[in-house]
Design a protein around this motif. Sequence first.
Motif, mmCIF file in Angstrom:
data_model
loop_
_atom_site.group_PDB
_atom_site.id
_atom_site.type_symbol
_atom_site.label_atom_id
_atom_site.label_comp_id
_atom_site.label_asym_id
_atom_site.label_seq_id
_atom_site.Cartn_x
_atom_site.Cartn_y
_atom_site.Cartn_z
ATOM 1 N N ASP A 156 45.054 26.412 -14.318
ATOM 2 C CA ASP A 156 45.096 27.398 -15.398
ATOM 3 C C ASP A 156 45.855 28.613 -14.912
ATOM 4 O O ASP A 156 45.676 29.062 -13.783
ATOM 5 C CB ASP A 156 43.677 27.823 -15.813
ATOM 6 N N ASP A 210 36.670 24.097 -16.298
ATOM 7 C CA ASP A 210 37.381 22.840 -16.601
ATOM 8 C C ASP A 210 36.804 21.688 -15.776
ATOM 9 O O ASP A 210 36.638 20.571 -16.280
ATOM 10 C CB ASP A 210 38.879 22.982 -16.293
ATOM 11 N N ARG A 221 37.576 14.150 -23.063
ATOM 12 C CA ARG A 221 37.389 14.536 -24.462
ATOM 13 C C ARG A 221 37.326 13.293 -25.357
ATOM 14 O O ARG A 221 36.959 13.406 -26.530
ATOM 15 C CB ARG A 221 38.530 15.446 -24.901
ATOM 16 N N SER A 261 37.074 27.222 -24.273
ATOM 17 C CA SER A 261 37.952 28.315 -23.847
ATOM 18 C C SER A 261 38.679 28.898 -25.051
ATOM 19 O O SER A 261 38.781 30.112 -25.204
ATOM 20 C CB SER A 261 38.957 27.829 -22.804
ATOM 21 N N ASP A 262 39.154 28.041 -25.932
ATOM 22 C CA ASP A 262 39.928 28.517 -27.093
ATOM 23 C C ASP A 262 39.039 28.866 -28.282
ATOM 24 O O ASP A 262 39.456 29.602 -29.175
ATOM 25 C CB ASP A 262 40.948 27.451 -27.518
#
Length: 331
Positions: free
Chosen positions: A45, A73, A152, A219-220
């Motif tokens: 990141d 993460d 995911r 995070s988003d």
Amino acid sequence: MRRGEFQIIDRFFTHDAFGEWRSQGVGDDCAIIDMPGNRIAVTTDMMAVGTHFLPGARPEDIGYKALAVNLSDLAAAGASPRAFFLSIGLPERDDEWLAGFSRGLMALAESSGCALLGGDTTRTAEVGGTHAPVTISITAMGSLPEGKGLTRAGAKPGDDIWVSGTVGDAYAALKHRWGHWQLMPDAAEALFPRMDRPTPRNMLGSALLDLATACADVSDGLLADLGHILERSGVSGSILWEAVPVSSALRALSPAAQQEAALTGGDDYELVFTAPPSAALRIEQAGLLTKTRLTRIGKICEKVSGDNLTVRSQNGGIVTTPTQGFDHFAA
Ligand SMILES: Nc1ncnc2c1ncn2[C@@H]1O[C@H](COP(=O)(O)OP(=O)(O)O)[C@@H](O)[C@H]1O
Ligand SMILES: Cc1ncc(C[n+]2csc(CCOP(=O)(O)OP(=O)(O)O)c2C)c(N)n1
Ligand SMILES: [Mg+2]
């Protein structure tokens, strides 16, 4: 005595060995690592002052959070933090800033057993009278048991949707600092650490390895990151707004502000994950064991056309938000 760039590395980025993954020490072209274990998870990141941190942020907090978001993460993959690499671009040398940055960084590195095994230190040039801000890139690596690891993909129709902790706190703190929202002093004090020092959920991530079908870190924003799970799993989902865990400090805001913060604000570094109802009891136990609040917020269903994520309200309505979450290049 070494000078300049190498003095910065010696003074701020060279530490006694700790953690389970050891290299020969900083100083060669590569870190050569003897790793026990079977699988590694790797993430990277990049963060810049101005984009990820307010210009006046404390260097301790910048160092801490730069690593925390990477550990988050790893948590989403169920991986245990082992090692990281730090690349940093600095407009100028400021030893006081560097000492604070290194303290915050290494405090989390040591408490999570994640060793700094290398990196790169550069000066950012001045172009047209402006300097690039401090820019940091961290690549973190963690270990996984043989054949295991959360992604995911894997959410199935019928699965429950869960989230850890509370969401929206960091965004509310940011809005307050920007002067857009007015929080009571006590509420602001309670929310600042949620923005400055998020807690990566690595113990929880590991505990979910045999329980969750898909996982992402927030995070988003909750909708954006749950949306990634739905997309990669080829399913749809719905959540109940009233079930979404929000802190008492956030509850003082208007319902629309609470929704904007909790559903789309981001910067939470909580885990959103899916699991079959048969795992619910064991998930609750994992929450107790890791001292992490866990809340069931919705359900996965077969893929539908159109919007694949719906936020329902107890009154039967549909909750809408201006965006799904943070996007660096949103139009
Ligand atoms: N410049 C890039 N080159 C290659 N892969 C990238 C790049 N930027 C992002 N990715 C990959 O795209 C995916 C989505 O990125 P991102 O949303 O930043 O993930 P995360 O939230 O886990 O950091 C990740 O798998 C990431 O590794
Ligand atoms: C000064 C400032 N502006 C905005 C934010 C909010 N913010 C910045 S980046 C981001 C999303 C996460 O960052 P990203 O680089 O997309 O991380 P990734 O999803 O790749 O892990 C958020 C919510 C902040 N923390 N500080
Ligand atoms: Mg990223």
